[in-house]
Design a protein around this motif. Structure first.
Motif, PDB file in Angstrom:
ATOM      1  N   VAL A 339      23.032  -9.258   6.163  1.00  0.00           N
ATOM      2  CA  VAL A 339      22.353 -10.674   6.264  1.00  0.00           C
ATOM      3  C   VAL A 339      21.487 -10.927   7.504  1.00  0.00           C
ATOM      4  N   ASN A 340      21.733 -10.149   8.532  1.00  0.00           N
ATOM      5  CA  ASN A 340      20.807 -10.276   9.673  1.00  0.00           C
ATOM      6  C   ASN A 340      19.399 -10.039   9.211  1.00  0.00           C
ATOM      7  N   TYR A 368      28.449  -4.108   1.656  1.00  0.00           N
ATOM      8  CA  TYR A 368      28.499  -4.805   2.808  1.00  0.00           C
ATOM      9  C   TYR A 368      27.552  -4.483   3.921  1.00  0.00           C
ATOM     10  N   GLY A 369      26.994  -5.294   4.636  1.00  0.00           N
ATOM     11  CA  GLY A 369      26.202  -4.906   5.825  1.00  0.00           C
ATOM     12  C   GLY A 369      27.132  -4.554   7.102  1.00  0.00           C
ATOM     13  N   PRO A 370      26.356  -4.262   8.196  1.00  0.00           N
ATOM     14  CA  PRO A 370      27.159  -3.655   9.093  1.00  0.00           C
ATOM     15  C   PRO A 370      27.666  -4.657  10.152  1.00  0.00           C
ATOM     16  N   LEU A 371      27.484  -6.171   9.990  1.00  0.00           N
ATOM     17  CA  LEU A 371      28.011  -7.358  10.727  1.00  0.00           C
ATOM     18  C   LEU A 371      29.491  -7.394  10.544  1.00  0.00           C
ATOM     19  N   CYS A 372      29.942  -7.838  11.730  1.00  0.00           N
ATOM     20  CA  CYS A 372      31.733  -8.228  11.813  1.00  0.00           C
ATOM     21  C   CYS A 372      31.771  -9.604  11.327  1.00  0.00           C
ATOM     22  N   MET A 373      31.226  -9.909  10.316  1.00  0.00           N
ATOM     23  CA  MET A 373      31.395 -11.138   9.712  1.00  0.00           C
ATOM     24  C   MET A 373      31.694 -10.875   8.045  1.00  0.00           C
ATOM     25  N   ASN A 374      32.610 -11.726   7.628  1.00  0.00           N
ATOM     26  CA  ASN A 374      33.159 -11.590   6.092  1.00  0.00           C
ATOM     27  C   ASN A 374      31.999 -11.859   5.180  1.00  0.00           C
TER      28      ASN A 374
END
Length: 460
Positions: A339-340, A368-374
């Protein structure tokens, strides 16, 4: 060598089963090996992954199809390119070459347009925040200015006094076009009488003159008839202004909001079934204009379309960087773009293709994307074959808003390239590195790493 035990999972597959929407789930996901004639593996080899790719041919084709739909139905049409949709310089420059004005909603966008060399008479300035200095510069440049609120009236009157001239302006309206949600944040409300009160306030000041009307009824509007109702109300209000103040409207600006081929989350039918053609929108707008206008009065029709022009020209190439099973047995994949880079994934389901054929049974999966966010989820209801690390996915119809709303969060933003009409590949935005993140930062000397470790050693 002893292998690690992995608990078996039984996952019910739904591929090929009929559903209540008269269709079936995807048996074989589309394979897309090239973009605008250029092989995806070549693009990734040279520019890396993730990678935004724009097709100049598609961009020009979409703009021309929309322009032709309206100009063949009404003799006085102007298009304003909505900078907020995508303000990459190369994208803006292409659309200015095609004849579009610059439609801007901030000082930042105004600065971008001026840096591109766009003259004031080819700029429309909208938006709720127009700093005084920007307003004054816009007046001096001969920009089309649409007033959003009463404070802007006072600012423009002060500028008119300073410059000793009467300033032509437009005002922005919000109105009921028969759709929901009804956008009421911007401009002056028509039905409540607020808009006419603003007109009378302007007339009493004697420093401004209203010569145009602007209204933007929303985004991704699926009902052409809504634009017809908008036009009818705007034209009628224009003639009320003429009768009361003697000001005839030189332009009617209907904003944008035409949809692209993106799929809104919650919609199940195919895009081809749900999406009206651009000709249907042009018929609704222009028929309403001809019916409402007085004889020999053909004000300029301004259209500020963004999404419908650029969305389909943009593609994102991304790669699988991890695979896993969720506790409920669902197959999950982690990719290098989230989502970034795809901020609009919160509202839209993208067309996701494989960059190469992959064999094996399809099953419901999550990307999922690579961010550390659910919340970093690109697609949570997609049928995929078993993918391995390095498999590339091609995400289409991402040209609108993703390169203006993307986040500098956790990951660097990647390269952006343009495939020209002749098939050449041009870099139009280089990938970021640490210098881009830290260029504006200032580290006090006392907090420098060497000083910190020196103080720590001294204390010890």
């Amino acid at each position: 060598m002893q292998t690690q035990y992995e608990k078996p999972v039984i996952q019910k597959l739904h591929s090929g089963l009929m559903n209540k929407f008269a269709g079936s789930t995807l048996l074989h996901r589309k394979v897309k090996t090239e973009i605008a004639g250029v092989a995806i593996d070549e693009l990734v080899a040279q520019y890396g992954s993730p990678l935004f790719v724009y097709s100049e041919q598609m961009l020009r084709r979409k703009f021309r199809s929309i322009r032709n739909a309206f100009t063949t139905r009404y003799p006085n049409v102007t298009f304003g390119w909505s900078y907020k949709t995508n303000y990459l310089k190369a994208i803006c420059a292409i659309l200015h070459q095609e004849g579009a004005m610059a439609e801007l909603v901030s000082k930042m966008e105004y600065d971008k347009a001026k840096a591109l060399g766009i003259p004031g008479n080819q700029i429309i300035l909208n938006g709720p925040h127009k700093p005084f200095a920007t307003l004054e510069a816009a007046v001096r440049d001969g920009v089309t200015i649409n007033i959003d609120h009463l404070d802007e009236i006072e600012d423009l009157e002060a500028i008119a006094t300073r410059l000793q001239k009467i300033i032509p302006v437009g005002i922005r309206l919000n109105l009921d076009a028969g759709i929901q949600p009804c956008w009421s944040r911007f401009g002056f409300n028509l039905e409540s009488g607020q808009a006419m009160d603003a007109i009378r306030r302007i007339a009493s000041g004697g420093k401004l003159q209203v010569n145009g009307l602007h209204s933007h009824i929303g985004t991704f509007i699926m009902e052409p008839a809504a634009y017809a109702r908008q036009v009818e109300k705007m034209v009628a209000f224009g003639y009320e202004i003429e009768q009361e103040c003697g000001w005839r409207m030189d332009y009617i600006d209907i904003g944008g909001g035409f949809p692209s081929r993106s799929r809104l989350k919650g919609s199940y039918h195919a895009v081809d079934v749900m999406l009206p053609s651009i000709e249907e929108y042009a018929d609704a707008v222009c028929d309403a204009l001809w019916a409402a206008l007085k004889p020999e009065h053909t004000p300029q029709l301004i259209i500020e379309s963004g999404r419908a022009v650029v969305d389909e020209a943009g593609t994102l190439i991304t790669s699988v960087c991890g695979t896993k099973r969720l506790p409920d047995g669902t197959r999950a994949y982690v990719i290098d773009a989230g989502v970034n880079l795809l901020f609009t994934s919160f509202w839209y389901r993208f067309d996701i293709a494989l960059a190469q054929p992959v064999s094996g049974p399809y099953e419901p999966s999550v990307i999922y994307g690579p961010l550390c966010m659910n919340i970093d989820v690109v697609d949570d209801k997609i049928s995929l074959p078993p993918l391995s690390r390095g498999t590339q996915l091609v995400i289409s119809t991402v040209g609108a808003y993703n390169n203006t709303q993307w986040l500098q969060f956790i990951e660097y933003r990647p390269n952006v390239v343009l495939i020209t009409e002749t098939g050449d590949v041009e870099l139009i935005r280089a990938a970021e590195d640490l210098s881009d993140l830290e260029r504006r930062e200032h580290l006090p000397p006392r907090l420098a790493t060497n000083a910190m470790f020196h103080d720590l050693t001294t204390k010890l």
